[in-house]
Design a protein around this motif. Structure first.
Motif, PDB file in Angstrom:
ATOM      1  N   HIS A 132       0.830  -1.210   0.000  1.00 39.63           N
ATOM      2  CA  HIS A 132       0.000   0.000   0.000  1.00 39.63           C
ATOM      3  C   HIS A 132       0.867   1.263   0.000  1.00 39.63           C
ATOM      4  O   HIS A 132       0.514   2.253  -0.640  1.00 39.63           O
ATOM      5  CB  HIS A 132      -0.954   0.018   1.193  1.00 39.63           C
ATOM      6  N   SER A 133       1.978   1.213   0.706  1.00 41.95           N
ATOM      7  CA  SER A 133       2.873   2.367   0.745  1.00 41.95           C
ATOM      8  C   SER A 133       3.494   2.626  -0.622  1.00 41.95           C
ATOM      9  O   SER A 133       3.534   3.761  -1.094  1.00 41.95           O
ATOM     10  CB  SER A 133       3.969   2.128   1.787  1.00 41.95           C
ATOM     11  N   ILE A 134       3.941   1.575  -1.285  1.00 41.87           N
ATOM     12  CA  ILE A 134       4.560   1.707  -2.608  1.00 41.87           C
ATOM     13  C   ILE A 134       3.535   2.164  -3.643  1.00 41.87           C
ATOM     14  O   ILE A 134       3.824   3.018  -4.486  1.00 41.87           O
ATOM     15  CB  ILE A 134       5.230   0.385  -3.023  1.00 41.87           C
ATOM     16  N   CYS A 135       2.317   1.636  -3.552  1.00 43.51           N
ATOM     17  CA  CYS A 135       1.260   2.006  -4.506  1.00 43.51           C
ATOM     18  C   CYS A 135       0.657   3.374  -4.206  1.00 43.51           C
ATOM     19  O   CYS A 135      -0.100   3.904  -5.016  1.00 43.51           O
ATOM     20  CB  CYS A 135       0.156   0.948  -4.519  1.00 43.51           C
ATOM     21  N   GLY A 136       0.977   3.934  -3.048  1.00 42.62           N
ATOM     22  CA  GLY A 136       0.480   5.260  -2.703  1.00 42.62           C
ATOM     23  C   GLY A 136      -0.940   5.286  -2.181  1.00 42.62           C
ATOM     24  O   GLY A 136      -1.552   6.352  -2.129  1.00 42.62           O
ATOM     25  N   ASP A 137      -1.470   4.134  -1.792  1.00 40.13           N
ATOM     26  CA  ASP A 137      -2.847   4.132  -1.279  1.00 40.13           C
ATOM     27  C   ASP A 137      -2.922   3.750   0.209  1.00 40.13           C
ATOM     28  O   ASP A 137      -3.913   3.220   0.681  1.00 40.13           O
ATOM     29  CB  ASP A 137      -3.753   3.231  -2.129  1.00 40.13           C
ATOM     30  N   MET A 138      -1.867   4.094   0.953  1.00 37.36           N
ATOM     31  CA  MET A 138      -1.877   3.881   2.395  1.00 37.36           C
ATOM     32  C   MET A 138      -2.579   5.076   3.034  1.00 37.36           C
ATOM     33  O   MET A 138      -2.044   6.162   3.110  1.00 37.36           O
ATOM     34  CB  MET A 138      -0.450   3.760   2.937  1.00 37.36           C
ATOM     35  N   THR A 139      -3.806   4.854   3.446  1.00 36.67           N
ATOM     36  CA  THR A 139      -4.587   5.922   4.071  1.00 36.67           C
ATOM     37  C   THR A 139      -4.213   6.039   5.549  1.00 36.67           C
ATOM     38  O   THR A 139      -3.628   5.121   6.126  1.00 36.67           O
ATOM     39  CB  THR A 139      -6.095   5.618   3.961  1.00 36.67           C
ATOM     40  N   SER A 140      -4.577   7.152   6.154  1.00 36.12           N
ATOM     41  CA  SER A 140      -4.321   7.341   7.587  1.00 36.12           C
ATOM     42  C   SER A 140      -5.042   6.275   8.422  1.00 36.12           C
ATOM     43  O   SER A 140      -4.495   5.769   9.396  1.00 36.12           O
ATOM     44  CB  SER A 140      -4.772   8.730   8.039  1.00 36.12           C
ATOM     45  N   LYS A 141      -6.246   5.937   8.016  1.00 39.32           N
ATOM     46  CA  LYS A 141      -7.012   4.911   8.738  1.00 39.32           C
ATOM     47  C   LYS A 141      -6.322   3.548   8.631  1.00 39.32           C
ATOM     48  O   LYS A 141      -6.173   2.843   9.633  1.00 39.32           O
ATOM     49  CB  LYS A 141      -8.432   4.849   8.171  1.00 39.32           C
ATOM     50  N   ARG A 142      -5.887   3.192   7.433  1.00 39.01           N
ATOM     51  CA  ARG A 142      -5.181   1.917   7.232  1.00 39.01           C
ATOM     52  C   ARG A 142      -3.872   1.923   8.019  1.00 39.01           C
ATOM     53  O   ARG A 142      -3.499   0.924   8.638  1.00 39.01           O
ATOM     54  CB  ARG A 142      -4.924   1.711   5.735  1.00 39.01           C
ATOM     55  N   PHE A 143      -3.146   3.036   7.994  1.00 40.41           N
ATOM     56  CA  PHE A 143      -1.892   3.208   8.727  1.00 40.41           C
ATOM     57  C   PHE A 143      -2.134   2.945  10.212  1.00 40.41           C
ATOM     58  O   PHE A 143      -1.427   2.159  10.844  1.00 40.41           O
ATOM     59  CB  PHE A 143      -1.383   4.642   8.500  1.00 40.41           C
ATOM     60  N   LYS A 144      -3.168   3.574  10.761  1.00 40.85           N
ATOM     61  CA  LYS A 144      -3.477   3.461  12.182  1.00 40.85           C
ATOM     62  C   LYS A 144      -3.829   2.025  12.572  1.00 40.85           C
ATOM     63  O   LYS A 144      -3.267   1.470  13.520  1.00 40.85           O
ATOM     64  CB  LYS A 144      -4.640   4.399  12.522  1.00 40.85           C
TER      65      LYS A 144
END
Length: 146
Positions: free
Chosen positions: A109-121
């Motif tokens: 998700h980080s590499i694809c740029g779709d790591m949201t704050s909610k997913r991160f948390k």
């Protein structure tokens, strides 16, 4: 490689990994309400960029040393469910594999740029809970017997 070196590498990498996750869960999440969403997104982006550089090496070394030590233990004690030590080690390994899956998905998700704050948390909360269980199992393997 000597067992002492394996233990040292495993503890070092485990400390780095859980330290970073603990920082993100206990400190970073605590400042989230005090920062504008855009600022927090930039902080998370910076963490992702740095994490992609160092964390794969930490995780590979952590798992390589852990696998080598587990192989040595199971060579000496038999199959996982032949002893309390082996059973607890097997549970620890399952939790570690779950952490690895979390890590791989988070990196994707980080590499694809779709790591949201909610997913991160929520990813970090889950990994933190897994890591606490792994720490207690690691100590319990030497004290809990049945």
């Amino acid at each position: 490689m000597s067992y002492g070196v394996l233990v040292g590498l495993h503890l070092l990498c485990g400390s780095i990994f859980i330290g970073i996750v603990a920082f993100e869960v206990l400190i970073l999440e605590g400042i989230r309400p005090h920062l504008p969403a855009r600022t927090m997104a930039l902080v998370e982006q910076g963490i992702h960029l740095r994490g992609r550089k160092i964390m794969p090496w930490v995780v590979v070394t952590l798992f390589a040393s852990g696998i080598t030590m587990a192989y040595q233990h199971y060579s000496n004690i038999g199959w996982p469910f032949d002893s309390s030590f082996g059973t607890l080690l097997a549970v620890k390994i399952l939790l570690a594999l779950s952490v690895l899956v979390h890590f791989i998905i988070a990196m994707k998700h980080s590499i694809c740029g779709d790591m949201t704050s909610k997913r991160f948390k929520y990813t970090h909360l889950s990994v933190f809970a897994h890591m606490l269980a792994i720490i207690f199992l690691a100590k319990g393997m030497y004290y809990i017997q049945w």
